[in-house]
Design an enzyme around this catalytic site. Structure first.
Site, PDB file in Angstrom:
ATOM      1  CG  HIS A 101      28.614 -16.260 113.436  1.00  0.00           C
ATOM      2  ND1 HIS A 101      29.598 -16.033 114.372  1.00  0.00           N
ATOM      3  CD2 HIS A 101      27.451 -16.367 114.139  1.00  0.00           C
ATOM      4  CE1 HIS A 101      29.059 -15.997 115.574  1.00  0.00           C
ATOM      5  NE2 HIS A 101      27.762 -16.204 115.461  1.00  0.00           N
ATOM      6  CG  HIS A 142      31.862 -21.780 107.441  1.00  0.00           C
ATOM      7  ND1 HIS A 142      30.633 -22.200 106.970  1.00  0.00           N
ATOM      8  CD2 HIS A 142      32.751 -22.748 107.098  1.00  0.00           C
ATOM      9  CE1 HIS A 142      30.776 -23.381 106.369  1.00  0.00           C
ATOM     10  NE2 HIS A 142      32.049 -23.728 106.432  1.00  0.00           N
ATOM     11  CG  HIS A 155      35.152 -23.364 102.755  1.00  0.00           C
ATOM     12  ND1 HIS A 155      34.061 -23.678 101.987  1.00  0.00           N
ATOM     13  CD2 HIS A 155      34.975 -24.005 103.939  1.00  0.00           C
ATOM     14  CE1 HIS A 155      33.252 -24.482 102.669  1.00  0.00           C
ATOM     15  NE2 HIS A 155      33.798 -24.697 103.855  1.00  0.00           N
ATOM     16  CD  GLU A 156      36.926 -23.516 107.274  1.00  0.00           C
ATOM     17  OE1 GLU A 156      35.990 -23.223 108.059  1.00  0.00           O
ATOM     18  OE2 GLU A 156      36.965 -24.603 106.667  1.00  0.00           O
TER      19      GLU A 156
END
Length: 235
Positions: A111, A107, A103-104
């Site tokens: 980006h 991100h 999940h991270e």
């Protein structure tokens, strides 16, 4: 009448509802995470290893994966391109740890690809932080004053608080998209078996509820402020 605003206020029920919603969501995510933290993945990959593998697979080599203290404090910081994994994620080979790490990484991919909602949320951060810190002092001043300018303080406080609410709302698509990216990469990379992916979905789904609860609580608080302002105008 000022004591009515600062003392007993029937609109407090909106705050109470928000608190209950957040407590229930937090309880669920902790319960689900604990459950699947005890399920070791067949691949044996740790959260750190899974994160590094996903980042490389997406052509991302300038993001540093590091260990941070705490429980469920995992996050991606676009300012210095660091992906922080908490105690229960970094060195754990559980299904839950791999899901959170993925999940991270979602991100980080957002980006790297210029995902618009993430950029918008980033732009809102300073405004939302300022709004959160200044809204209530202005509103309280407005409630205490008896002059004609009192409502101006309240309205300004509500406007600033609205920025914080907007941040919470914009966070929703950002988090949902990161979870969708995580599930897709875990389904196609072979890091998890199909039944393990289902377990990961349960973890990420529970985590998503905390963001929904936070947004709902913020909206309820904003509604309360609008009701207070309307009542003050009637006075």
């Amino acid at each position: 009448m000022g004591m009515f605003y600062l003392g007993y206020d029937p609109t407090y029920i909106l705050v109470l509802i928000g608190v209950v919603i957040c407590m229930l969501a937090s309880s669920r995510v902790n319960r689900v995470f604990r459950r699947y933290s005890s399920v070791r993945s067949r691949s044996g990959l740790t959260g750190r290893e899974a994160a590094e593998k996903i980042l490389r697979a997406n052509g991302i080599y300038d993001v540093t994966v590091r260990h941070i203290p705490g429980n469920l404090t995992d996050h991606y910081d676009p300012r210095n391109k660091t992906l922080g994994l908490s105690d229960a994620t970094y060195g754990s080979a559980s299904v839950a740890a791999i899901g959170v790490a993925a999940h991270e990484c979602g991100h980080a991919v957002q980006h790297a690809t210029g995902y618009a909602p993430l950029k918008f949320r980033g732009a809102l951060v300073p405004v939302a932080n300022f709004g959160s810190s200044m809204a209530w002092p202005l509103i309280v001043i407005g409630l205490l004053l008896r002059s004609d300018t009192a409502i101006l303080f309240i309205d300004l406080g509500i406007l600033l608080f609205s920025a914080a609410v907007l941040f919470q709302i914009v966070t929703l698509p950002v988090e949902f998209n990161a979870s969708n990216r995580a599930v897709r990469v875990l389904e196609t990379s072979g890091m998890l078996y199909p039944e393990e992916v289902k377990q990961t979905k349960a973890v990420l789904g529970a985590a998503a509820l905390t963001y929904v609860a936070g947004a709902a609580s913020a909206v309820l608080q904003l509604l309360r402020l609008l009701l207070i302002a309307g009542r003050r105008r009637d006075d």
